[in-house]
Design an enzyme around this catalytic site. Structure first.
Site, PDB file in Angstrom:
ATOM      1  N   LYS A  38     -10.639  -0.023  14.555  1.00  0.00           N
ATOM      2  CA  LYS A  38      -9.304   0.564  14.876  1.00  0.00           C
ATOM      3  C   LYS A  38      -9.406   0.484  16.435  1.00  0.00           C
ATOM      4  CE  LYS A  38      -6.946   1.083  11.028  1.00  0.00           C
ATOM      5  NZ  LYS A  38      -5.491   0.761  10.699  1.00  0.00           N
ATOM      6  N   GLY A  94       0.951  -1.162  -0.036  1.00  0.00           N
ATOM      7  CA  GLY A  94       0.045   0.142   0.039  1.00  0.00           C
ATOM      8  C   GLY A  94       0.844   1.200   0.041  1.00  0.00           C
ATOM      9  N   THR A 119     -10.843  -7.139   8.538  1.00  0.00           N
ATOM     10  CA  THR A 119      -9.302  -6.701   8.557  1.00  0.00           C
ATOM     11  C   THR A 119      -8.766  -6.248   9.706  1.00  0.00           C
ATOM     12  OG1 THR A 119      -9.483  -6.658   6.116  1.00  0.00           O
ATOM     13  CG2 THR A 119      -7.718  -5.615   7.031  1.00  0.00           C
ATOM     14  N   ASP A 135      -4.277 -12.758   2.946  1.00  0.00           N
ATOM     15  CA  ASP A 135      -5.420 -11.773   3.686  1.00  0.00           C
ATOM     16  C   ASP A 135      -5.271 -12.129   4.923  1.00  0.00           C
ATOM     17  OD1 ASP A 135      -7.732 -11.001   4.559  1.00  0.00           O
ATOM     18  OD2 ASP A 135      -8.752 -10.947   2.725  1.00  0.00           O
ATOM     19  N   VAL A 136      -5.074 -10.845   5.740  1.00  0.00           N
ATOM     20  CA  VAL A 136      -4.589 -10.976   7.185  1.00  0.00           C
ATOM     21  C   VAL A 136      -5.788 -11.478   8.065  1.00  0.00           C
ATOM     22  CG1 VAL A 136      -2.773  -9.315   6.993  1.00  0.00           C
ATOM     23  CG2 VAL A 136      -5.035  -8.532   7.376  1.00  0.00           C
ATOM     24  N   TYR A 158     -14.537   1.454  10.412  1.00  0.00           N
ATOM     25  CA  TYR A 158     -13.057   1.809  10.001  1.00  0.00           C
ATOM     26  C   TYR A 158     -12.621   2.235  11.776  1.00  0.00           C
ATOM     27  CZ  TYR A 158      -8.630   3.986   9.098  1.00  0.00           C
ATOM     28  OH  TYR A 158      -7.190   4.418   8.735  1.00  0.00           O
TER      29      TYR A 158
HETATM   30  P1  NAD Z   1      -3.747   1.799   1.932  1.00  0.00           P
HETATM   31  O1  NAD Z   1      -4.941   1.663   1.337  1.00  0.00           O
HETATM   32  O2  NAD Z   1      -2.730   2.403   0.673  1.00  0.00           O
HETATM   33  O3  NAD Z   1      -2.635   0.479   2.058  1.00  0.00           O
HETATM   34  C1  NAD Z   1      -3.430  -0.662   2.854  1.00  0.00           C
HETATM   35  C2  NAD Z   1      -2.740  -1.932   2.383  1.00  0.00           C
HETATM   36  O4  NAD Z   1      -3.237  -3.266   3.023  1.00  0.00           O
HETATM   37  C3  NAD Z   1      -3.010  -2.113   0.871  1.00  0.00           C
HETATM   38  O5  NAD Z   1      -1.776  -2.582   0.360  1.00  0.00           O
HETATM   39  C4  NAD Z   1      -4.050  -3.181   0.897  1.00  0.00           C
HETATM   40  O6  NAD Z   1      -4.044  -4.072  -0.148  1.00  0.00           O
HETATM   41  C5  NAD Z   1      -3.888  -3.858   2.063  1.00  0.00           C
HETATM   42  N1  NAD Z   1      -4.727  -4.735   2.702  1.00  0.00           N
HETATM   43  C6  NAD Z   1      -5.998  -4.229   3.142  1.00  0.00           C
HETATM   44  N2  NAD Z   1      -6.794  -5.338   3.708  1.00  0.00           N
HETATM   45  C7  NAD Z   1      -6.088  -6.384   3.575  1.00  0.00           C
HETATM   46  C8  NAD Z   1      -6.233  -7.795   3.954  1.00  0.00           C
HETATM   47  N3  NAD Z   1      -7.378  -8.282   4.696  1.00  0.00           N
HETATM   48  N4  NAD Z   1      -5.145  -8.531   4.017  1.00  0.00           N
HETATM   49  C9  NAD Z   1      -3.840  -8.544   3.450  1.00  0.00           C
HETATM   50  N5  NAD Z   1      -3.751  -6.831   3.106  1.00  0.00           N
HETATM   51  C10 NAD Z   1      -4.598  -6.077   3.151  1.00  0.00           C
HETATM   52  O7  NAD Z   1      -3.608   2.774   3.098  1.00  0.00           O
HETATM   53  P2  NAD Z   1      -2.335   3.480   3.656  1.00  0.00           P
HETATM   54  O8  NAD Z   1      -2.695   4.815   3.697  1.00  0.00           O
HETATM   55  O9  NAD Z   1      -0.827   3.269   3.150  1.00  0.00           O
HETATM   56  O10 NAD Z   1      -2.658   2.939   5.201  1.00  0.00           O
HETATM   57  C11 NAD Z   1      -1.728   1.959   5.783  1.00  0.00           C
HETATM   58  C12 NAD Z   1      -2.071   1.633   7.280  1.00  0.00           C
HETATM   59  O11 NAD Z   1      -2.026   3.065   7.907  1.00  0.00           O
HETATM   60  C13 NAD Z   1      -3.678   1.446   7.385  1.00  0.00           C
HETATM   61  O12 NAD Z   1      -3.657   0.325   8.386  1.00  0.00           O
HETATM   62  C14 NAD Z   1      -4.554   2.685   7.792  1.00  0.00           C
HETATM   63  O13 NAD Z   1      -5.190   2.401   8.635  1.00  0.00           O
HETATM   64  C15 NAD Z   1      -3.288   3.334   8.669  1.00  0.00           C
HETATM   65  N6  NAD Z   1      -3.501   4.863   8.462  1.00  0.00           N
HETATM   66  C16 NAD Z   1      -3.274   5.553   7.502  1.00  0.00           C
HETATM   67  C17 NAD Z   1      -3.475   7.044   7.372  1.00  0.00           C
HETATM   68  C18 NAD Z   1      -3.359   7.742   6.310  1.00  0.00           C
HETATM   69  O14 NAD Z   1      -3.368   9.024   6.219  1.00  0.00           O
HETATM   70  N7  NAD Z   1      -2.822   7.410   5.058  1.00  0.00           N
HETATM   71  C19 NAD Z   1      -3.961   7.520   8.716  1.00  0.00           C
HETATM   72  C20 NAD Z   1      -4.109   6.831   9.763  1.00  0.00           C
HETATM   73  C21 NAD Z   1      -3.840   5.336   9.630  1.00  0.00           C
END
Ligand code: NAD
Ligand code: UDP
Length: 313
Positions: free
Chosen positions: A148, A11, A91, A57-58, A144
């Site tokens: 979380k 991601g 997830t 898939d986690v 979400y």
């Molecule tokens: P993103 O959607 O780009 O990345 C998430 C990744 O997790 C993706 O590659 C997706 O394919 C993978 N994924 C989703 N469900 C899955 C599953 N069941 N099994 C395996 N892989 C799975 O999002 P991001 O912005 O990179 O966020 C990454 C983490 O950081 C997340 O947990 C998100 O909640 C947290 N987060 C992000 C932000 C932000 O602003 N980007 C803010 C707060 C928290």
């Protein structure tokens, strides 16, 4: 050399983390189901002997031997996590449950990517970690937010009950290269619309605020958190305290792109938080960390990234 597992490593944030961990001399295993990520994000690592990627898939258990786990798997953009809210909840909860179990068996340290969304629509401003939040438990964001929150609860119970070395960070809105052009998040929406000369969509009156952190700052904070003493679990806010209204953000994007796009106003989505700004005193004192990249500088890098991807969006 540490063996490090990164869930959600394909991601946006995960891909930056994998690159940094490999560059630091670690052996990195990434697992991802490509729900919102892509192999393209980690293309430059494929073929590197210190990087592996597995489609998984986690929600299902995963067995391997590791020293550290970064649990990032979870869609993060509202349009993505609301697309299949039951999958999102599963997830968030089963993912952390399976990873805590793995950490317990292997005695690995585990860092979980929690979120400022645990504060919901905050009644306290800025938000310190001691604030318990204001989340609508039955709204469209709750898959979400509550997922979380439950994940945080599981992390703390694995620490208290089984002595697992757990680390919680609460990430505030983060942006940078490798975000998807159409993930619906405000920075990508504004930048891509500006570059295409299309209307910039302001939801509500545009007076709601967010604090935006450049991804490199976040990655540094994550690594410092993982390196803290075993007894320190957090949660710790990791974000940039610079606070902007969505109208200010739109004006800045117009200025930096030189775009003639018009601002159009659309209805505010349900339960959209009015304000958000991290109190980062704890990160400063425990991690000796604070963000370095101001919004204008980070936006220039993101604009250059999306300009370089034309016409692929
Ligand atoms: P993103 O959607 O780009 O990345 C998430 C990744 O997790 C993706 O590659 C997706 O394919 C993978 N994924 C989703 N469900 C899955 C599953 N069941 N099994 C395996 N892989 C799975 O999002 P991001 O912005 O990179 O966020 C990454 C983490 O950081 C997340 O947990 C998100 O909640 C947290 N987060 C992000 C932000 C932000 O602003 N980007 C803010 C707060 C928290
Ligand atoms: N937003 C907006 N126009 C858009 C996309 C989002 O005005 O095209 C607003 C949205 O309503 C919210 C803020 O920008 O108030 C941040 O939205 P995002 O989805 O990026 O993050 P989150 O709401 O999860 O913090």
């Amino acid at each position: 050399m540490k063996r490090i597992l990164v869930t959600g490593g394909a991601g946006f944030i995960g891909s930056h983390l994998c690159k940094r961990l490999v560059a630091d001399g670690n052996d990195v295993l990434c697992i991802d189901n490509y729900y919102t990520g892509s192999k393209e994000n980690v293309w430059s690592l494929i073929g590197n002997p210190h990087f592996e990627i597995i489609r998984h898939d986690v929600i299902q258990p995963f067995w391997c031997e590791v020293d550290e786990i970064y649990n990032l798997a979870c869609p993060a953009s509202p349009i993505h996590y609301q697309n299949d809210p039951i999958q999102t909840t599963k997830t968030a909860i089963f993912g952390v449950y399976n990873m805590c179990g793995l950490a317990r068996r292997t005695h690995a340290k585990i860092l979980h990517a929690s979120t400022s969304e645990v504060y919901g629509d905050p009644a306290i401003h800025p938000q310190p970690e001691t604030y318990w939040g204001n989340v609508n438990p039955v709204g469209i964001r709750s898959c979400y937010d509550e997922g979380k929150r439950c994940a945080e609860s599981l992390m703390m119970d694995y620490h208290r009950l089984h002595g697992v070395r757990t680390k919680l960070i609460r990430i505030f809105n983060t942006y940078g290269p490798n975000m998807q052009a159409y993930d619906g998040r405000v920075i990508t929406n504004f930048v891509v619309s500006a570059l295409k000369g299309e209307d910039i969509t302001i939801y509500g009156d545009g007076q709601q605020t967010r604090s935006f952190q450049y991804v490199d700052d976040l990655i540094e904070g994550m690594i410092r958190m993982m390196d803290t003493e075993d007894s320190f679990t957090g949660p710790v806010n990791i974000g940039n305290p610079g606070e902007f209204t969505m109208l200010e953000l739109a004006e800045l994007v117009l200025k930096l792109t030189g775009s003639k796009s018009k601002l159009v106003f659309m209805p505010l989505p349900q339960d959209d938080p009015r304000q958000r700004k991290p109190d980062i005193s704890l990160a400063k004192s425990k991690l000796n960390w604070e963000p370095k990249v101001p919004l204008e500088e980070g936006l220039k890098r993101v604009i250059a990234y999306f300009e370089g991807r034309k016409p692929n969006y």
